[in-house]
Enzyme design. Structure first.
Site, PDB file in Angstrom:
ATOM      1  N   HIS A   1      94.156   7.205 -41.829  1.00  0.00           N
ATOM      2  CA  HIS A   1      93.171   7.503 -42.884  1.00  0.00           C
ATOM      3  C   HIS A   1      91.907   8.066 -42.214  1.00  0.00           C
ATOM      4  O   HIS A   1      91.402   9.117 -42.599  1.00  0.00           O
ATOM      5  CB  HIS A   1      92.875   6.230 -43.667  1.00  0.00           C
TER       6      HIS A   1
ATOM      7  N   ASP B   1      91.525   1.096 -46.207  1.00  0.00           N
ATOM      8  CA  ASP B   1      92.160   2.200 -46.937  1.00  0.00           C
ATOM      9  C   ASP B   1      93.434   2.671 -46.251  1.00  0.00           C
ATOM     10  O   ASP B   1      93.826   3.837 -46.380  1.00  0.00           O
ATOM     11  CB  ASP B   1      91.184   3.377 -47.076  1.00  0.00           C
TER      12      ASP B   1
ATOM     13  N   ASP C   1      81.864   4.233 -48.761  1.00  0.00           N
ATOM     14  CA  ASP C   1      82.198   3.180 -49.727  1.00  0.00           C
ATOM     15  C   ASP C   1      82.687   1.900 -49.040  1.00  0.00           C
ATOM     16  O   ASP C   1      83.121   0.953 -49.707  1.00  0.00           O
ATOM     17  CB  ASP C   1      83.223   3.686 -50.762  1.00  0.00           C
ATOM     18  N   HIS C   2      82.606   1.866 -47.701  1.00  0.00           N
ATOM     19  CA  HIS C   2      82.965   0.651 -46.954  1.00  0.00           C
ATOM     20  C   HIS C   2      81.813   0.145 -46.083  1.00  0.00           C
ATOM     21  O   HIS C   2      81.865  -0.967 -45.580  1.00  0.00           O
ATOM     22  CB  HIS C   2      84.223   0.908 -46.113  1.00  0.00           C
TER      23      HIS C   2
ATOM     24  N   HIS D   1      86.405   0.777 -41.666  1.00  0.00           N
ATOM     25  CA  HIS D   1      86.221   2.177 -41.237  1.00  0.00           C
ATOM     26  C   HIS D   1      84.878   2.688 -41.747  1.00  0.00           C
ATOM     27  O   HIS D   1      84.182   1.991 -42.486  1.00  0.00           O
ATOM     28  CB  HIS D   1      87.393   3.060 -41.657  1.00  0.00           C
TER      29      HIS D   1
ATOM     30  N   HIS E   1      83.787   5.166 -43.778  1.00  0.00           N
ATOM     31  CA  HIS E   1      83.498   5.823 -45.054  1.00  0.00           C
ATOM     32  C   HIS E   1      82.401   5.076 -45.820  1.00  0.00           C
ATOM     33  O   HIS E   1      82.348   3.843 -45.784  1.00  0.00           O
ATOM     34  CB  HIS E   1      84.761   5.935 -45.912  1.00  0.00           C
TER      35      HIS E   1
ATOM     36  N   HIS F   1      90.658  -0.893 -52.228  1.00  0.00           N
ATOM     37  CA  HIS F   1      90.478  -0.321 -53.575  1.00  0.00           C
ATOM     38  C   HIS F   1      91.457  -0.911 -54.584  1.00  0.00           C
ATOM     39  O   HIS F   1      92.567  -1.310 -54.237  1.00  0.00           O
ATOM     40  CB  HIS F   1      90.712   1.199 -53.553  1.00  0.00           C
TER      41      HIS F   1
HETATM   42 FE    FE Z   1      87.537   3.810 -49.526  1.00  0.00          FE
HETATM   43 ZN    ZN Z   2      88.161   5.423 -46.831  1.00  0.00          ZN
END
Ligand code: FE
Ligand code: ZN
Length: 253
Positions: A112, A131, A58-59, A54, A56, A169
């Site tokens: 999400h 996530d 942090d990905h 996805h 975000h 995570h």
């Molecule tokens: Fe994340």
């Molecule tokens: Zn996420």
């Protein structure tokens, strides 16, 4: 094919898939480029693909730098093409995607985010859930609805029990506290928590986790369980309503 688990940022996991014979490799959800480059260089791998579950940060944080350095192709969900940095390959729901490394199945699992996907590689029993599904937890609902998240989790539940779950995570310890609080009599969960604690003490990842274990221990996959419904003190026997209640409680746990 083999999988290397790479710790990124504070609590993210990126995953490098690689073939020992050919040195071809792919990375799933590079949060940042640094730790991925280090691993690629150390093992003389040839990075062909970045795959994002996805959009975000942090990905996808490593997308641009990895593409510049290795000229790899970026693959992600088609509907998210405007917010996935440097996307080259538009993946579709229900698609079987074959590349020179592996064959995988792509499923759209919104909740999400609206464009979240999972990647299933049958040959190694591996499911990358980003996530959406965590060990003993599930993702926050940011863009989707409770219905969508519930449906997405149901899709994930239907994979073979021997499937290894690789999520985005390291939230397992906190998640286990929540599960234990509302499912205190679950002996399988108690057993799993002992193993988790050992990993945490040793500083090793609690990932992957077996889908079969998650089905028995992850409270978000067990919202049809009457003991849990009793603990929550809700009158309804409806698993969806129970799921909604759990998701709300988890946001403030
Ligand atoms: Fe994340
Ligand atoms: Zn996420």
């Amino acid at each position: 094919m083999e999988i290397k688990i790479i710790k990124c940022l504070t609590d993210n996991f990126s995953y490098i898939l690689f073939d020992k014979k050919t040195s071809l490799s792919a990375v799933i959800d590079p949060s940042e480029a640094g730790p991925i480059i280090e691993e690629i260089e150390k093992n003389n791998l040839n990075l062909k693909y970045v795959i994002n579950t996805h959009h975000h940060y942090d990905h996808v944080g490593g997308n641009q730098e990895l593409k510049e350095k290795y000229n790899c192709k970026i693959a992600a969900y088609e509907a998210d093409k405007d917010r996935i940095p440097e996307i080259d390959i538009n993946l579709k729901n229900d698609q079987t995607w074959k590349n020179e490394l592996f064959k995988c199945k792509i499923l759209h699992i919104p909740g999400h985010t609206s464009g979240h996907i999972c990647i299933y590689i049958n040959e190694i029993n591996a499911l990358f859930t980003g996530d959406t599904l965590f060990s003993l937890g599930c993702g926050r609902i940011f863009e989707g609805t409770y219905d969508e998240m519930y449906e997405s989790l149901n899709k994930l539940k239907s994979f073979p029990k021997k499937t290894q779950i690789y999520c985005g995570h390291e939230y397992t310890k906190k998640n286990s506290d929540f599960c234990l609080y509302f499912d205190p009599k679950n002996s399988k969960l108690q057993e799993k928590v002992l193993a988790i604690n050992k990993h945490i003490q040793n500083g090793t990842p609690t990932i992957p986790t077996l889908l079969g274990d998650e089905l028995e221990c992850n409270i978000f996959l067990r919202s049809d369980n009457s003991e849990i419904q009793k603990q929550l003190g809700i009158n309804s026997k409806d698993p969806f309503k129970t799921f909604v209640k759990l998701r709300d409680l988890k946001d403030n746990f």
